[in-house]
Scaffold this motif. Structure first.
Motif, mmCIF file in Angstrom:
data_model
loop_
_atom_site.group_PDB
_atom_site.id
_atom_site.type_symbol
_atom_site.label_atom_id
_atom_site.label_comp_id
_atom_site.label_asym_id
_atom_site.label_seq_id
_atom_site.Cartn_x
_atom_site.Cartn_y
_atom_site.Cartn_z
ATOM 1 N N GLN A 134 0.895 -1.428 0.117
ATOM 2 C CA GLN A 134 -0.207 0.050 -0.433
ATOM 3 C C GLN A 134 0.835 1.723 0.242
ATOM 4 O OE1 GLN A 134 -2.886 0.148 3.857
ATOM 5 N NE2 GLN A 134 -3.649 1.971 2.240
ATOM 6 N N ARG A 137 2.436 1.298 -3.664
ATOM 7 C CA ARG A 137 2.252 2.057 -4.224
ATOM 8 C C ARG A 137 1.869 3.648 -4.451
ATOM 9 N NH1 ARG A 137 -1.061 -2.974 -3.888
ATOM 10 N NH2 ARG A 137 -2.478 -1.869 -2.324
ATOM 11 N N ALA A 141 2.777 6.309 -7.073
ATOM 12 C CA ALA A 141 2.022 6.823 -7.586
ATOM 13 C C ALA A 141 2.419 8.960 -7.562
ATOM 14 C CB ALA A 141 0.077 6.672 -7.225
ATOM 15 N N ARG A 145 2.899 11.579 -10.545
ATOM 16 C CA ARG A 145 2.525 12.607 -9.660
ATOM 17 C C ARG A 145 2.806 13.969 -10.126
ATOM 18 N NH1 ARG A 145 -1.223 9.798 -6.834
ATOM 19 N NH2 ARG A 145 0.069 10.940 -4.799
ATOM 20 N N ASP A 155 -4.999 11.326 -14.650
ATOM 21 C CA ASP A 155 -5.929 10.445 -14.495
ATOM 22 C C ASP A 155 -5.480 9.618 -13.180
ATOM 23 O OD1 ASP A 155 -7.677 8.218 -14.635
ATOM 24 O OD2 ASP A 155 -7.396 7.564 -16.707
ATOM 25 N N PRO A 156 -5.568 9.350 -12.601
ATOM 26 C CA PRO A 156 -5.090 8.890 -11.290
ATOM 27 C C PRO A 156 -5.592 7.415 -11.143
ATOM 28 C CG PRO A 156 -6.972 10.733 -10.248
ATOM 29 C CD PRO A 156 -7.297 10.709 -11.759
ATOM 30 N N GLU A 157 -6.065 6.843 -12.373
ATOM 31 C CA GLU A 157 -6.737 5.570 -11.606
ATOM 32 C C GLU A 157 -5.513 4.711 -13.362
ATOM 33 O OE1 GLU A 157 -9.619 2.120 -13.115
ATOM 34 O OE2 GLU A 157 -9.743 4.367 -14.214
ATOM 35 N N THR A 158 -5.182 5.721 -13.811
ATOM 36 C CA THR A 158 -3.767 5.606 -14.933
ATOM 37 C C THR A 158 -2.781 5.609 -14.062
ATOM 38 O OG1 THR A 158 -4.478 6.159 -16.235
ATOM 39 C CG2 THR A 158 -2.262 6.175 -16.768
ATOM 40 N N ASP A 160 -1.957 5.019 -10.984
ATOM 41 C CA ASP A 160 -2.536 3.536 -9.880
ATOM 42 C C ASP A 160 -2.069 2.701 -10.704
ATOM 43 O OD1 ASP A 160 -3.502 5.628 -7.709
ATOM 44 O OD2 ASP A 160 -5.642 4.952 -7.603
ATOM 45 N N HIS A 161 -3.174 2.014 -11.687
ATOM 46 C CA HIS A 161 -2.096 1.239 -12.143
ATOM 47 C C HIS A 161 -1.225 0.780 -12.386
ATOM 48 C CE1 HIS A 161 -6.788 0.687 -14.096
ATOM 49 N NE2 HIS A 161 -6.360 0.195 -13.454
ATOM 50 N N SER A 165 1.580 -1.572 -10.800
ATOM 51 C CA SER A 165 2.472 -2.301 -12.809
ATOM 52 C C SER A 165 3.953 -2.339 -12.431
ATOM 53 C CB SER A 165 2.524 -1.881 -13.867
ATOM 54 O OG SER A 165 1.158 -1.863 -13.999
#
Length: 217
Positions: A134, A137, A141, A145, A155-158, A160-161, A165
């Motif tokens: 956690q 990640r 992330a 940023r 895009d926060p989801e991008t 996070d992915h 990864s």
């Protein structure tokens, strides 16, 4: 009311003894796993008794947690402030870590074994690894940023992915390397994957291998 007694740091010989135990436990847990790595064998390796190990760490569960923390310390040795950097420097740090890991297969093996075991029911390392992933990640992330601030990627989801990864690639490459070190290059392959993921985040392109949710596989 008596004043609170200030806790003194351990004496140098005690601290060194604890490090000896942690190094031995790291080796044995790494080769046999937590469940199959007996305290008696760790004690024998450092010339102590089973009771002596418990005197220093209290329990086998506690020893495991301390072993994991000890392993973490090796990742930030030599870094100013002893913490993971931010922005672009974080990704450079990850790549340097991969190169360093090629020179310490025992530590890599211990991490791979103990992280895999942590998903089993009742494993005392589970909470540690849940928190570790956690936090990592979030740090990766956040580094993205910083890097993307001038690129218009929001895009926060991008992000996070991408963070998940990168961690998956690094840990997965370690397993492949441990199994077949003659044919898998840990550092260069990890660096290639990290740079490829970062490039995709900074300069998004089409993903031809990803089918839309409503498209046939």
């Amino acid at each position: 009311m008596s004043p609170t007694r200030r806790q003194l740091p351990p004496r140098p010989e005690t601290a060194e003894r604890r490090r000896d135990i942690l190094r031995a436990a790291l080796e044995i847990f790494g080769s046999k796993g937590y469940n199959n790595g007996p305290l008696a064998e760790i004690a024998e390796q450092v010339g102590m008794t089973h009771a002596g190990i418990l005197h220093h760490f209290g329990s086998k569960d506690r020893l495991l947690v301390e072993v994991l923390r000890y392993r973490d310390e090796s990742d930030v040795e030599g870094i100013e402030g002893q913490h993971i950097p931010d922005g672009t420097e974080l990704f450079r740090h990850l790549i340097r870590t991969a190169f360093a890991n090629e020179q310490r297969p025992g530590i890599v093996q211990a991490y791979a074994v103990l992280s895999a075991e942590s998903v089993t029911d009742g494993n005392p390392g589970r909470e540690y690894f849940e928190e570790r992933y956690q936090v990592l990640r979030g740090e990766v992330a956040a580094a993205f940023r910083v890097m993307c601030a001038e690129q218009g990627v929001e895009d926060p989801e991008t992000l996070d992915h991408a963070a998940a990864s990168i961690l998956a690639v690094m840990d997965g490459m370690q397993v492949q390397w441990l199994l077949d070190p003659s044919n898998v290059t840990l550092a260069k392959t990890s660096a290639f994957a990290i740079e490829a993921i970062a490039a995709q985040v900074l300069d998004p392109r089409s993903a031809p291998f990803t089918a839309a949710p409503d498209s046939p596989a």
